[in-house]
Design a protein around this motif. Structure first.
Motif, PDB file in Angstrom:
ATOM      1  N   THR A 332      12.009 134.332  57.768  1.00 43.77           N
ATOM      2  CA  THR A 332      12.223 132.903  57.437  1.00 43.77           C
ATOM      3  C   THR A 332      13.612 132.688  56.849  1.00 43.77           C
ATOM      4  O   THR A 332      14.327 131.716  57.194  1.00 43.77           O
ATOM      5  N   ARG A 335      16.127 132.887  59.551  1.00 44.71           N
ATOM      6  CA  ARG A 335      16.115 131.652  60.352  1.00 44.71           C
ATOM      7  C   ARG A 335      16.873 130.533  59.642  1.00 44.71           C
ATOM      8  O   ARG A 335      17.640 129.763  60.258  1.00 44.71           O
ATOM      9  N   ASP A 336      16.637 130.414  58.326  1.00 43.77           N
ATOM     10  CA  ASP A 336      17.343 129.375  57.555  1.00 43.77           C
ATOM     11  C   ASP A 336      18.844 129.578  57.622  1.00 43.77           C
ATOM     12  O   ASP A 336      19.629 128.619  57.830  1.00 43.77           O
ATOM     13  N   ASP A 339      20.124 128.627  61.005  1.00 41.79           N
ATOM     14  CA  ASP A 339      20.210 127.155  61.142  1.00 41.79           C
ATOM     15  C   ASP A 339      21.429 126.612  60.428  1.00 41.79           C
ATOM     16  O   ASP A 339      22.141 125.717  60.940  1.00 41.79           O
ATOM     17  N   ARG A 387      20.391 136.071  68.499  1.00 38.97           N
ATOM     18  CA  ARG A 387      19.404 135.540  67.559  1.00 38.97           C
ATOM     19  C   ARG A 387      18.034 135.367  68.211  1.00 38.97           C
ATOM     20  O   ARG A 387      17.000 135.668  67.625  1.00 38.97           O
ATOM     21  N   ASP A 388      18.081 134.914  69.493  1.00 33.87           N
ATOM     22  CA  ASP A 388      16.808 134.761  70.207  1.00 33.87           C
ATOM     23  C   ASP A 388      16.137 136.119  70.391  1.00 33.87           C
ATOM     24  O   ASP A 388      14.910 136.241  70.277  1.00 33.87           O
ATOM     25  N   ARG A 391      14.534 137.005  67.292  1.00 36.30           N
ATOM     26  CA  ARG A 391      13.281 136.283  67.120  1.00 36.30           C
ATOM     27  C   ARG A 391      12.173 136.919  67.966  1.00 36.30           C
ATOM     28  O   ARG A 391      11.035 137.078  67.516  1.00 36.30           O
ATOM     29  N   ASN A 394      11.103 139.996  66.388  1.00 34.61           N
ATOM     30  CA  ASN A 394      10.246 139.684  65.236  1.00 34.61           C
ATOM     31  C   ASN A 394       8.826 139.363  65.699  1.00 34.61           C
ATOM     32  O   ASN A 394       7.835 139.781  65.074  1.00 34.61           O
TER      33      ASN A 394
END
Length: 464
Positions: A332, A335-336, A339, A387-388, A391, A394
């Motif tokens: 998380t 991800r923040d 962003d 990044r994808d 993800r 993850n």
């Protein structure tokens, strides 16, 4: 030799004294077959017989068909006696009696008796006199002397065809001779005429037992064999003196003696077997009790071990859940940050566009800056792709964690496997965390490079 256990002397023989055994028993003509069967050894109780020595048995008196000839004599005597009886009654004018007797038919040519009109006998001596038990231990010269003395005794005392059969047996523990005697006596009377009868008592040896023993003792005295104990004479002397005589001894045939030994052995074996069975039952019961105790202990131990394994598995699951929570927080946070970086990039792109509008006069520099910005966008696109992938990794890590948790719950009893799975999961989480940190450092470096390049462009454009 025979597998039958050797029978010890029922009445031990005094040293240097061996009494002759001379016995006579009644025999009915219909039972002659027993003598022949005993001589041929076709079957029955042969436990006392050495089959390898049976070939030494021999018949040394009597024709092969002596039994049939004797039966023919009996038949002829029946017919002759019948005819003589009828003739004598008719001669006395007793026609009614003659007719009555004629209706009765033939009758046995002997007086009614319970034991039979013939005599079968045996002559032997204790096996020790011959040298031991069985032909392998005998002194064959003694056997030959005994046979000669026995036959001389029999022929002398049963003359004129009385001796019908004699056979020596060498396949038992002591050598012995079987014989059969038939004594015919002629009786003449007015009422019956001339009658030919089988009457064993017509022979002195058969009529007087003690005389027979005396003569037998004399016949074998030259061989060192004596007369048997004079028990009848001793009993008479004791009676005359008013004393109590010894208990009368009864002859027990060897077959009955072997049957008694066998019955005693079977009774003892049954008793031993019963004791063994009782002991076996006790042992089985004891083993069953011990087995039940062992099963109870094993069951308790298994329950305890299962409880410990479940507790360990619960602890592992809790650790995995805590690891999952930490990993979720880390993802998380990443991800923040991603962003925020994207927003910063978007803001930068807007500023660049504004600077491009304001610096229209320097088309070449702006064009070059545009090209560089395109390169930056390409790199940023690669970063977004990375990044994808992070993800996706993850998500795969979450799936692996869920799968590991499911497998841990299914294989609750296998603590080693769960620990291995937990280590693998922690290793994956560590790799993801390291990759996230590397990506974060890459983003920082990218942001620094982009900021540097923008500052340089601003300096070149004179915006600062």
């Amino acid at each position: 030799m025979s597998v039958q256990q050797k029978i010890e002397n029922v009445f031990p023989i005094t040293e240097n004294r061996f009494p002759i055994v001379f016995r006579l028993e009644g025999l009915h003509p219909r039972d002659i077959w027993r003598i022949l069967m005993h001589d041929r050894r076709p079957g029955g109780d042969l436990s006392h017989v050495d089959p390898e020595a049976t070939r030494f048995n021999e018949r040394f008196f009597g024709e092969p068909d002596w039994d049939m000839k004797l039966k023919s004599e009996i038949r002829a005597a029946q017919e002759g006696n019948f005819a003589e009886k009828i003739r004598a009654l008719e001669a006395k004018s007793r026609k009614k009696d003659a007719e009555k007797f004629r209706r009765l038919g033939l009758s046995d040519p002997w007086n009614a008796c319970s034991v039979g009109p013939l005599r079968e006998g045996i002559i032997t001596v204790n096996k020790t006199w011959f040298g031991g038990a069985g032909i392998a231990e005998w002194d064959m010269q003694k056997v030959s002397d005994f046979k000669a003395a026995a036959m001389e005794f029999l022929q002398e005392n049963f003359p004129d065809g009385q001796l019908r059969y004699a056979s020596g047996h060498a396949d038992e523990e002591a050598y012995h001779i079987h014989f059969v005697v038939a004594v015919w006596r002629e009786k003449v009377s007015k009422n019956s005429g001339r009658q030919l009868l089988l009457q064993a008592s017509a022979n002195l040896l058969i009529a007087r037992y003690e005389t027979a023993q005396d003569l037998a003792g004399e016949a074998f005295a030259s061989l060192g064999i004596t007369r048997g104990e004079r028990r009848a004479e001793a009993a008479r002397a004791a009676k005359a003196a008013g004393q109590q005589s010894q208990e009368r001894r009864t002859h027990v045939p060897p077959s009955q003696w072997r049957t008694k030994l066998l019955a005693d052995a079977q009774a003892e074996a049954a008793q031993v077997l019963a004791g063994a069975q009782e002991g076996a039952r006790e042992a089985v019961n004891e083993a069953r009790d011990l087995g039940e105790k062992a099963i109870r202990k094993s069951r308790k131990r298994a329950i305890k071990e299962a409880r410990l394994r479940k507790e360990a598995a619960d602890r592992d699951v809790k650790r995995l859940e805590r690891g999952k929570l930490a990993l979720t927080e880390t993802v998380t946070h990443l991800r923040d940050e991603a962003d925020a970086a994207r927003d910063a990039c978007q803001q930068t792109w807007g500023e660049v566009a504004a600077w491009q509008d304001r610096a229209a006069e320097v088309a070449e520099e702006i064009e070059r800056a545009t090209v560089e910005l395109r390169l930056v966008r390409s790199e940023i696109g690669e970063e977004v792709a990375r990044r994808d992938r992070v993800r996706e990794e993850n998500e795969e890590a979450e799936k692996a964690r869920d799968k590991a948790r499911t497998e841990a719950l299914v294989a609750e009893g296998d603590s080693l496997k769960k620990k291995q799975m937990a280590r693998e999961l922690r290793e994956k989480l560590r790799l993801v965390q390291e990759r996230a940190l590397e990506e974060e450092r890459g983003w920082e470096l990218k942001r620094e490079r982009v900021g540097s390049e923008l500052a340089l462009e601003e300096e070149k454009l004179g915006l600062v």
